[in-house]
Write a protein that holds these residues in place. Structure first.
Motif, PDB file in Angstrom:
ATOM      1  N   ALA A  45       0.830  -1.212   0.000  1.00  0.00           N
ATOM      2  CA  ALA A  45       0.000   0.000   0.000  1.00  0.00           C
ATOM      3  C   ALA A  45       0.863   1.260   0.000  1.00  0.00           C
ATOM      4  O   ALA A  45       0.530   2.255  -0.649  1.00  0.00           O
ATOM      5  N   THR A 158      -6.637   6.030   1.720  1.00  0.00           N
ATOM      6  CA  THR A 158      -6.288   4.627   1.524  1.00  0.00           C
ATOM      7  C   THR A 158      -4.937   4.335   2.168  1.00  0.00           C
ATOM      8  O   THR A 158      -4.764   3.297   2.823  1.00  0.00           O
ATOM      9  N   SER A 161      -5.302   4.016   5.934  1.00  0.00           N
ATOM     10  CA  SER A 161      -5.945   2.781   6.400  1.00  0.00           C
ATOM     11  C   SER A 161      -5.120   1.537   6.087  1.00  0.00           C
ATOM     12  O   SER A 161      -5.125   0.582   6.866  1.00  0.00           O
ATOM     13  N   ASP A 162      -4.384   1.524   4.966  1.00  0.00           N
ATOM     14  CA  ASP A 162      -3.709   0.302   4.527  1.00  0.00           C
ATOM     15  C   ASP A 162      -2.188   0.354   4.602  1.00  0.00           C
ATOM     16  O   ASP A 162      -1.536  -0.684   4.566  1.00  0.00           O
TER      17      ASP A 162
END
Length: 193
Positions: A45, A158, A161-162
């Protein structure tokens, strides 16, 4: 009294020597603390974030550089300078991370690993922006940059979160904070036009 002082100094020296011996020598550095390994750990990520954000920022800088010769708004010019000043150094940082991670750099004009358009302008949209002048340019710039920033905010969320790399997550939060504030400013400018 002298014998006592000398015994204390000798004893203190022996304690210090033992303490130093336990710390290792110059040729044998002490082991790294686990926290430093966490600082450099990254995941897919993080790589996707950097690869996606580099071309995304590059396009925002390109858009900002169109402003001085086309805009009639001092507020739009100020905003464009702010965007270029923030995103230029971030491009360098993101590119450095990719290099450090042994990851292929993002190609300019690509969408990286964002998994979608990410608010990027098409070649036709960029050509339309380049042709516009005055109030028409300002309106098109603000509308496109709002969409562009919204894409960056989504990508940054994103990463939060990742992602795993602490500095990338910190940059992601900074992008969210900065670009959301700029979106609010641009919406206000659009409403006034």
């Amino acid at each position: 009294m002298r014998k006592h002082t000398r015994a204390v100094v000798v004893g203190a020296s022996a304690v210090a020597a033992l303490a130093l011996a336990g710390c290792g020598t110059a040729s044998t550095p002490p082991p790294q603390a686990p926290a430093s390994q966490e600082q450099t750990a990254h995941n897919a990520a993080d790589v996707a974030f950097a690869r996606g954000m580099v071309p995304h920022h590059q396009q925002a800088v390109e858009m900002a550089r169109l402003v001085p010769d086309r805009s009639q708004s001092q507020q739009v010019e100020d905003l464009a300078r702010q965007i270029e000043a923030a995103q230029g150094p971030e491009i360098e940082t993101l590119t450095g991370w990719l290099r450090d991670w042994g990851a292929a750099p993002a190609e300019h004009g690509s969408h990286g690993d964002t998994g979608g358009h990410g608010g990027m302008m098409s070649a036709d949209e960029m050509a339309r922006l380049e042709r516009a002048r005055g109030a028409e340019f300002d309106r098109a710039f603000l509308e496109m940059m709002i969409r562009h920033h919204e894409g960056a905010v989504t990508m940054a969320r994103t990463e939060l979160s990742d992602g795993q790399f602490p500095a990338a997550k910190q940059m992601a939060q900074q992008i969210i904070d900065t670009q959301q504030a700029e979106i609010d400013t641009m919406r206000t400018l659009l409403a006034q036009s």
